[in-house]
Design a protein around this motif. Structure first.
Motif, PDB file in Angstrom:
ATOM      1  N   PHE A   7       0.846  -1.197   0.000  1.00  0.00           N
ATOM      2  CA  PHE A   7       0.000   0.000   0.000  1.00  0.00           C
ATOM      3  C   PHE A   7       0.881   1.246   0.000  1.00  0.00           C
ATOM      4  O   PHE A   7       1.863   1.324   0.731  1.00  0.00           O
ATOM      5  N   TYR A   9       0.555   4.896   1.119  1.00  0.00           N
ATOM      6  CA  TYR A   9      -0.331   5.650   2.003  1.00  0.00           C
ATOM      7  C   TYR A   9      -0.705   7.017   1.411  1.00  0.00           C
ATOM      8  O   TYR A   9      -1.815   7.494   1.606  1.00  0.00           O
ATOM      9  N   ASP A  10       0.211   7.645   0.684  1.00  0.00           N
ATOM     10  CA  ASP A  10      -0.053   8.996   0.182  1.00  0.00           C
ATOM     11  C   ASP A  10      -1.044   9.028  -0.971  1.00  0.00           C
ATOM     12  O   ASP A  10      -1.737  10.023  -1.162  1.00  0.00           O
ATOM     13  N   TRP A  12      -3.062   6.188  -1.767  1.00  0.00           N
ATOM     14  CA  TRP A  12      -4.049   5.110  -1.558  1.00  0.00           C
ATOM     15  C   TRP A  12      -3.948   4.043  -2.651  1.00  0.00           C
ATOM     16  O   TRP A  12      -4.955   3.438  -3.037  1.00  0.00           O
ATOM     17  N   LYS A 174     -11.474   3.368   1.709  1.00  0.00           N
ATOM     18  CA  LYS A 174     -12.193   3.098   2.964  1.00  0.00           C
ATOM     19  C   LYS A 174     -11.527   2.012   3.805  1.00  0.00           C
ATOM     20  O   LYS A 174     -12.053   1.632   4.845  1.00  0.00           O
ATOM     21  N   GLY A 175     -10.411   1.473   3.340  1.00  0.00           N
ATOM     22  CA  GLY A 175      -9.728   0.451   4.123  1.00  0.00           C
ATOM     23  C   GLY A 175     -10.048  -0.973   3.715  1.00  0.00           C
ATOM     24  O   GLY A 175      -9.656  -1.912   4.408  1.00  0.00           O
TER      25      GLY A 175
END
Lengths: 230, 230
Positions: A7, A9-10, A12, A174-175
């Motif tokens: 992943f 993070y910046d 997505w 959304k994870g």
């Protein structure tokens, strides 16, 4: 086939490593330029021999790490032929396939988010890029996106795969990390539960999303395969 | 056993849904209070019957969603007995196990990050909480953490599992989603490649990490199982 999800993070973004356990032949799907160090170290630790750097499309929200990874691994960059990419090694289209050991990755052309979208299929799993997200789908309002193409790609191509096919998207906001074709046919907010093209199109036309922050640098950067210094 | 990984972007926390495909009996590992709506909707869509809400430890960086999910699903909350939790349904310890259909989840006490850490084991996978991270491990400097306990849990307990056991951590800060015991034995930055206790301890004592931002509200909130209004 072994699958590992990574992943960024910046942006997505999900990057995937796929490998054949017997031969260690590997592919990287949708790498991210800022994560090249992480990914190449991981590739090295896993003892993988990268044969292919697969792009699901010409991204507008991040720059690919495919070019820099190619320099270190000799992997071949694969992009859809509609991109007209001059830095890719292989311009792929529907029906093409790539082998890792005895295992096969098949190309499905699934336009709609752009005109360059590929879904990469292996046995039991689909890497759906920005076409199909978990409970969602990619936007259709730039880069030759099209509601008609997207609806067709989702309902006539992806939703005809076996229902237990795992879905691995290029992004999630959304994870969620994965889904199945069966779940998306039922619960996808844009096209699930038999939604009509008209209803789908009304949703897509009403999104009014801002342009991605990195649009201006991402598309030209990706047309250089992330080799910005060349 | 089916496994689905979910991510909380604000606290870098992984939540896991596990279920037995035949019976749909399910467990949730390390839910996050702010994600209860997402998770309960997902549980409902997947048609799962939640039997257990498993906590890997009393968290210091987020509040669990176990209490609110219990109210909607009748799942039983499981926490290690050292927590003295008065809101949990089951105070578990080494050797306990929980069944989903015919499949079993085993409890391994792996203290070091706190004195309440549980690794939940299923066939082929370990949910290692804040004990073992990908290439890393949890901090040991508060909540009765201990370098001795952590080193023992990592090297004498987790590293004796089969090398192909998948590792699913409670957090990741670099975008990794999983690993294997074999990889961590070799490449873990804190204890991999046969690092001595002395070297491990020097690393841990030199971390000088700030306290988690939510420490003051998280521990008391978790000792209420996330039922903050009760």
């Amino acid at each position: 086939m072994k699958i590992r999800q990574l992943f960024d993070y910046d942006t997505w973004t999900y990057t995937y490593l796929l490998w054949d356990e017997a031969t260690k032949e590997a592919a990287v799907i949708d790498s991210v330029l800022e994560q090249v160090e992480r990914d190449t170290q991981h590739i090295q630790e896993l003892g993988l021999n990268v044969k292919y750097l697969l792009e699901t499309h010409i991204h507008a929200d991040h720059i690919t790490g495919a070019g820099p990874i190619r320099k270190r691994t000799k992997g071949k960059i694969v992009v859809h032929r509609n991109s007209g990419s001059e830095c890719a090694d292989i311009l792929a289209d529907e029906g093409d396939s790539f082998k890792l050991g005895e295992q096969e990755i098949k190309v499905l052309h699934t336009p709609g988010h752009t005109n360059t979208d590929i879904t990469y299929l292996i046995e039991g799993a689909a890497f759906t890029g920005d076409t199909l997200f978990v409970r969602d789908c990619g936007r259709t309002d730039f880069q030759l996106g099209s509601n008609e193409d997207m609806y067709h790609s989702l309902t006539e191509k992806l939703f005809t795969l076996p229902e237990d096919t795992l879905v691995f998207p290029a992004h999630d906001y959304k994870g969620f990390s994965q889904s199945t074709i069966g779940e998306e046919k039922q619960f996808n907010s844009r096209v699930g539960n038999g939604k009509s093209f008209k209803d789908f199109s009304t949703i897509m036309d009403g999104l009014n999303l801002p342009n991605p922050k990195r649009l201006d640098i991402s598309v030209p950067g990706n047309l250089k395969c992330g080799d910005l210094d060349d």
